[in-house]
Enzyme design. Structure first.
Site: not given
Length: 284
Positions: A48, A190, A196
């Protein structure tokens, strides 16, 4: 309240008065938080990147909030009319650098040379994420530009191995990991097909009020009253630096906060201010 200076590195908001916006912000795929019960055999894993999300719509480069960026012509020269997205990234631990470049309308070449565009998806491709990895990698290869890179994807066999990978990446300065379900098609909003995984939980909320400080913070901002996208309100006092209390994020700006799980009422526990979220701009 005193407004923070436009060019201050402490200001991570887009305080542009002459910026352009797309007709509508891009409908991007957003991530939920990783839970240990996810079957990792079905996911691809990547780093990320701690930058500002960018979306190339085939003609112009946008932020997540729909601001039209104005990079030098060479930065996007030769980019195709195929939309792709990624992260405008200045390197591990260099979030402020990335923001300081793109928040200036007339940033010079030397500033944009600090950035890379880390490509991680093709929003209009109709195939699975596995197919899109090959497609976006091929696209980046065909461009042949040093500042445009394809995000590497790998697969992890177990939660223990995933946690070890997270620890290794974070120790090296990364923000965390992203997981994408291998057979997922691209979708806006979403979704648990994209996850994540970070050391700390974080989320975003919009500033709706500045709460006056007392004691050592008298005459300054004691806390921010913020509202999440789900309509929940909370106070953020912990984490505010001296410059944040003297010149707080403006009403309407979005901020990122850290927390440790949720209360039985669904509110973040031990929430603390992290930074202004520059890719969720307040529109005029």
């Amino acid at each position: 309240m005193q407004r923070r200076p436009l060019l201050s590195l402490f200001s991570l908001a887009f305080l542009w008065r002459s910026c352009a916006y797309a007709a509508t912000p891009p409908a991007l795929w957003l991530a939920n938080t990783y839970q240990a019960n996810a079957d990792l055999r079905n996911f691809w894993v990547s780093e990320k990147f701690d930058g500002v999300r960018g979306y190339w719509d085939g003609q112009q480069l946008l932020t997540r909030g729909g601001t039209v960026l104005q990079p030098p012509a060479w930065f996007t020269q030769g980019w195709p009319n195929t939309p792709f997205e990624g992260e405008l990234w200045a390197g591990r631990g260099q979030f402020t650098t990335a923001v300081s470049v793109i928040q200036h309308i007339h940033a010079v070449d030397a500033d944009w040379q600090k950035l890379r565009f880390m490509v991680f998806d093709l929003p209009t491709h109709t195939g699975t994420f596995t197919a899109r990895i090959q497609a976006y990698t091929s696209l980046v290869t065909s461009l042949g530009l040093a500042w445009v890179e394809a995000v590497a994807q790998t697969q992890v066999a177990s939660p223990t191995a995933l946690k070890q990978l997270l620890n290794d990446k974070v120790s090296a300065g990364a923000e965390g990991l992203m997981l994408h379900r291998a057979n997922a098609t691209y979708k806006s909003g979403r979704s648990s097909d994209q996850l994540k995984f970070k050391i700390h939980d974080d989320a975003e909320a919009r500033v709706i009020a500045h709460l006056a400080g007392t004691g050592q913070y008298a005459g300054q901002t004691g806390a921010l009253l913020v509202e999440t996208a789900q309509g929940k309100r909370l106070k953020l006092g912990t984490g505010l630096r001296a410059q944040d209390r003297q010149a707080p994020p403006a009403i309407g700006e979005w901020v990122t906060y850290r927390y440790r799980g949720l209360t039985d009422k669904g509110l973040p526990r031990f929430a603390s201010f992290l930074r202004i979220q520059p890719d969720l701009e307040k529109r005029p």
